[in-house]
Structure formats: C-alpha cells, structure tokens
Design a protein around this motif. Structure first.
Motif, PDB file in Angstrom:
ATOM      1  N   VAL A 142       0.844  -1.205   0.000  1.00  0.00           N
ATOM      2  CA  VAL A 142       0.000   0.000   0.000  1.00  0.00           C
ATOM      3  C   VAL A 142       0.876   1.250   0.000  1.00  0.00           C
ATOM      4  CG1 VAL A 142      -1.622   1.377   1.360  1.00  0.00           C
ATOM      5  CG2 VAL A 142      -1.999  -1.085   1.097  1.00  0.00           C
ATOM      6  N   HIS A 143       1.857   1.273   0.889  1.00  0.00           N
ATOM      7  CA  HIS A 143       2.721   2.452   0.964  1.00  0.00           C
ATOM      8  C   HIS A 143       3.573   2.611  -0.295  1.00  0.00           C
ATOM      9  CE1 HIS A 143       1.885   3.882   5.063  1.00  0.00           C
ATOM     10  NE2 HIS A 143       1.592   2.623   5.304  1.00  0.00           N
ATOM     11  N   ARG A 144       4.035   1.498  -0.860  1.00  0.00           N
ATOM     12  CA  ARG A 144       4.789   1.592  -2.118  1.00  0.00           C
ATOM     13  C   ARG A 144       3.916   2.136  -3.235  1.00  0.00           C
ATOM     14  NH1 ARG A 144       6.552  -3.619  -0.981  1.00  0.00           N
ATOM     15  NH2 ARG A 144       5.294  -4.393  -2.714  1.00  0.00           N
ATOM     16  N   ALA A 145       2.654   1.690  -3.285  1.00  0.00           N
ATOM     17  CA  ALA A 145       1.751   2.154  -4.341  1.00  0.00           C
ATOM     18  C   ALA A 145       1.516   3.657  -4.234  1.00  0.00           C
ATOM     19  CB  ALA A 145       0.421   1.400  -4.264  1.00  0.00           C
ATOM     20  N   ILE A 146       1.407   4.155  -3.019  1.00  0.00           N
ATOM     21  CA  ILE A 146       1.242   5.602  -2.823  1.00  0.00           C
ATOM     22  C   ILE A 146       2.466   6.346  -3.351  1.00  0.00           C
ATOM     23  CG2 ILE A 146       1.108   7.428  -1.066  1.00  0.00           C
ATOM     24  CD1 ILE A 146      -0.498   5.326   0.644  1.00  0.00           C
ATOM     25  N   VAL A 147       3.639   5.875  -2.976  1.00  0.00           N
ATOM     26  CA  VAL A 147       4.873   6.523  -3.422  1.00  0.00           C
ATOM     27  C   VAL A 147       5.034   6.410  -4.928  1.00  0.00           C
ATOM     28  CG1 VAL A 147       7.391   6.403  -3.283  1.00  0.00           C
ATOM     29  CG2 VAL A 147       6.023   6.261  -1.188  1.00  0.00           C
ATOM     30  N   ASP A 148       4.750   5.224  -5.474  1.00  0.00           N
ATOM     31  CA  ASP A 148       4.908   5.017  -6.922  1.00  0.00           C
ATOM     32  C   ASP A 148       3.954   5.888  -7.727  1.00  0.00           C
ATOM     33  OD1 ASP A 148       6.868   3.152  -6.451  1.00  0.00           O
ATOM     34  OD2 ASP A 148       5.605   1.399  -6.826  1.00  0.00           O
ATOM     35  N   ALA A 149       2.810   6.235  -7.131  1.00  0.00           N
ATOM     36  CA  ALA A 149       1.830   7.060  -7.842  1.00  0.00           C
ATOM     37  C   ALA A 149       2.391   8.425  -8.212  1.00  0.00           C
ATOM     38  CB  ALA A 149       0.562   7.221  -6.994  1.00  0.00           C
ATOM     39  N   ALA A 150       3.417   8.881  -7.493  1.00  0.00           N
ATOM     40  CA  ALA A 150       4.035  10.181  -7.800  1.00  0.00           C
ATOM     41  C   ALA A 150       4.886  10.130  -9.050  1.00  0.00           C
ATOM     42  CB  ALA A 150       4.882  10.647  -6.619  1.00  0.00           C
ATOM     43  N   ASP A 151       5.150   8.920  -9.543  1.00  0.00           N
ATOM     44  CA  ASP A 151       5.894   8.735 -10.792  1.00  0.00           C
ATOM     45  C   ASP A 151       7.287   9.364 -10.744  1.00  0.00           C
ATOM     46  OD1 ASP A 151       6.146   7.647 -13.322  1.00  0.00           O
ATOM     47  OD2 ASP A 151       5.377   9.443 -14.333  1.00  0.00           O
ATOM     48  N   SER A 152       7.966   9.159  -9.612  1.00  0.00           N
ATOM     49  CA  SER A 152       9.353   9.614  -9.460  1.00  0.00           C
ATOM     50  C   SER A 152      10.223   8.389  -9.219  1.00  0.00           C
ATOM     51  CB  SER A 152       9.486  10.581  -8.277  1.00  0.00           C
ATOM     52  OG  SER A 152      10.857  10.793  -7.966  1.00  0.00           O
ATOM     53  N   THR A 153      11.015   8.019 -10.204  1.00  0.00           N
ATOM     54  CA  THR A 153      11.838   6.814 -10.105  1.00  0.00           C
ATOM     55  C   THR A 153      12.767   6.872  -8.902  1.00  0.00           C
ATOM     56  OG1 THR A 153      11.776   6.535 -12.503  1.00  0.00           O
ATOM     57  CG2 THR A 153      13.501   5.365 -11.315  1.00  0.00           C
ATOM     58  N   ARG A 154      13.375   8.022  -8.665  1.00  0.00           N
ATOM     59  CA  ARG A 154      14.340   8.136  -7.565  1.00  0.00           C
ATOM     60  C   ARG A 154      13.663   7.962  -6.205  1.00  0.00           C
ATOM     61  NH1 ARG A 154      19.336  10.381  -8.986  1.00  0.00           N
ATOM     62  NH2 ARG A 154      19.951   9.750  -6.877  1.00  0.00           N
ATOM     63  N   ILE A 155      12.493   8.594  -6.032  1.00  0.00           N
ATOM     64  CA  ILE A 155      11.785   8.454  -4.764  1.00  0.00           C
ATOM     65  C   ILE A 155      11.338   7.008  -4.562  1.00  0.00           C
ATOM     66  CG2 ILE A 155       9.727   9.139  -3.456  1.00  0.00           C
ATOM     67  CD1 ILE A 155       9.921  11.883  -4.755  1.00  0.00           C
ATOM     68  N   SER A 156      10.825   6.392  -5.620  1.00  0.00           N
ATOM     69  CA  SER A 156      10.380   4.999  -5.524  1.00  0.00           C
ATOM     70  C   SER A 156      11.536   4.064  -5.190  1.00  0.00           C
ATOM     71  CB  SER A 156       9.712   4.555  -6.828  1.00  0.00           C
ATOM     72  OG  SER A 156       8.476   5.211  -7.008  1.00  0.00           O
ATOM     73  N   GLU A 157      12.685   4.276  -5.829  1.00  0.00           N
ATOM     74  CA  GLU A 157      13.844   3.427  -5.551  1.00  0.00           C
ATOM     75  C   GLU A 157      14.290   3.568  -4.096  1.00  0.00           C
ATOM     76  OE1 GLU A 157      16.793   4.578  -8.357  1.00  0.00           O
ATOM     77  OE2 GLU A 157      15.968   3.342  -9.994  1.00  0.00           O
ATOM     78  N   ALA A 158      14.331   4.808  -3.626  1.00  0.00           N
ATOM     79  CA  ALA A 158      14.748   5.043  -2.241  1.00  0.00           C
ATOM     80  C   ALA A 158      13.760   4.399  -1.274  1.00  0.00           C
ATOM     81  CB  ALA A 158      14.865   6.536  -1.979  1.00  0.00           C
ATOM     82  N   TYR A 159      12.473   4.503  -1.577  1.00  0.00           N
ATOM     83  CA  TYR A 159      11.471   3.938  -0.672  1.00  0.00           C
ATOM     84  C   TYR A 159      11.543   2.413  -0.666  1.00  0.00           C
ATOM     85  CZ  TYR A 159       7.285   3.969   2.170  1.00  0.00           C
ATOM     86  OH  TYR A 159       6.415   3.827   3.225  1.00  0.00           O
ATOM     87  N   ARG A 160      11.759   1.820  -1.831  1.00  0.00           N
ATOM     88  CA  ARG A 160      11.850   0.358  -1.909  1.00  0.00           C
ATOM     89  C   ARG A 160      13.030  -0.181  -1.105  1.00  0.00           C
ATOM     90  NH1 ARG A 160       8.301   0.773  -5.751  1.00  0.00           N
ATOM     91  NH2 ARG A 160       7.214  -1.087  -6.527  1.00  0.00           N
ATOM     92  N   SER A 161      14.065   0.594  -0.971  1.00  0.00           N
ATOM     93  CA  SER A 161      15.225   0.140  -0.199  1.00  0.00           C
ATOM     94  C   SER A 161      14.880  -0.017   1.283  1.00  0.00           C
ATOM     95  CB  SER A 161      16.397   1.118  -0.364  1.00  0.00           C
ATOM     96  OG  SER A 161      16.150   2.337   0.322  1.00  0.00           O
TER      97      SER A 161
END
Length: 227
Positions: A142-161
């Motif tokens: 759920v939290h990843r989907a929220i972050v991914d919705a912003a369509d920022s590869t760098r933010i998504s990569e950092a969050y996935r870590s």
C-alpha cells in the motif's frame, strides 16, 4: 571461472532469500546470531557463499554486523525506529506533495487504481491475520503504491530500499495491532492524503512510531492503529 562465480552468486541469493523469509516471518528472532558455521552446514554451501548471503542481508538492514561479534538478526531500538520513520515520512510526504501539485485532491483513476488495488489486497490479507507475513507484505505494498503514484523513479527506488526494514517494523508491532483496524485505517489514510496532503503522512507515521516506542519501552499499550 565466471560461471563458477555466477553459481556462487546464485546460491548466495538463494540462501539470503531463505534467511530473509525466516527473519520476516519471525522464526529468526531479533538479535538472533547468524553463525557462519551453522548456515554453511544447514544449506550445504561454502563459507564464501554464506558471507555473501549475510552481506546481502546486512545491506538491507535485516541483519547487523558488529566487530568481534559476528552477524545477527536486526533488533530495532528506539533511535532506529525514529530514523526509519523520519526517512519514510520524508519520501512519502514528497510523493504526496507531487501528487497534490499535479492533481489537487481529485486524483485520477490511473493514479488511484494501483493504490486501491493494494488496499484491497491488504483487506484480503487482514481477513487471515494468522498469515502475518502476507499482512506485512500487503501493508508495504500500500505504501509503495502511494509513493509510486508520484511517478518519481528516484523516490520509488529510495522507498523500496526500506521495504525489508518496514516489514521488520510491522513484525515488531504485531502484538499491538488489530488486523481489521489496520486495513480500515489505511483506507482512511488514503482519503486523508488527498484532502489534507503531506501533513497526513506525518500524523499517520507518528501513530505507528508511538506504538513502536511503547513496544520497545514497556509499559504502555497505546493506540491500536498504525503503519
């Protein structure tokens, strides 16, 4: 030679994957030693492979390596919890800021769709709370989907870590969480993100931080919402 190195790498990933599963399920308890000799014997692999597998877990912050003490399963303390939550808040708040900048409070279906699907999966997982690993993964999704919705590869990569740490965090909170309330809370959270914005992220994560610090510093039951 290259093939041999590739085989070792594959085996190391396999050992790390199994150890990761055992850590996230709680069968390997926080602070439990990860002894090279025992792992080598259990999996029938070389010491080099064991060390590579442990290094992978350390890089994911699922294990901690200390001089002269070896490697052990990570044990969250209050400072680690606060640091994790601060980083989560910074990344998730920025993702929500970007979403509201582009869409205001009316997020289009293409943005909300993946988030809604992740929420549905969390609801399904919470109907079978005995499978806590599934709840952990659905919550993280759920939290990843929220972050991914912003369509920022760098933010998504950092969050996935942070994904492994987040699942360990939720594992620690398991005795204090009601799965049904967890699912309902995240539906409310997504609504608040659209109407309130980044401030809702901090409020949501502050609740789970309070639960975790209470768990690490008993007594104190706290609220049963979080995450």
């Amino acid at each position: 030679m290259a093939r041999s190195a590739g085989t070792r790498a594959t085996r190391a990933h396999s050992v790390a994957a199994d150890l990761r599963e055992r850590i996230l399920s709680g069968s390997l308890l926080p602070g439990a030693p990860l002894r090279e000799v025992e792992i080598e014997s259990h999996y029938g692999v070389s010491r080099h492979t064991v060390r590579s597998a442990l290094a992978e877990l350390v890089s994911e912050r699922l294990a901690a390596a200390r001089p002269y003490s070896g490697v052990s399963v990570v044990a969250l303390d209050i400072d680690a919890v606060v640091a994790l939550q601060d980083l989560r808040s910074a990344l998730e708040s920025e993702a929500v800021r970007l979403l509201r900048l582009r869409h205001g409070s009316r997020w289009p279906g293409r943005v909300l769709g993946p988030v809604s699907s992740a929420l549905d999966e969390l609801v399904d997982a919470c109907r079978l709370p005995d499978d806590w690993v599934a709840v952990e993964r659905a919550h993280s999704a759920v939290h990843r989907a929220i972050v991914d919705a912003a369509d920022s590869t760098r933010i998504s990569e950092a969050y996935r870590s942070l994904d492994g740490e987040l699942q360990v965090f939720l594992l620690h909170l398991r005795p204090r969480l009601d799965a049904e309330v967890l699912a309902a809370d995240h539906h409310d959270y997504v609504d608040e993100l659209r109407t309130v914005g980044p401030a809702a992220v901090r409020e949501h994560l502050d609740r789970s931080t309070a639960l975790m610090t209470a768990a690490l510093s008993p007594p104190g039951a706290g609220d049963r919402r979080s995450g």
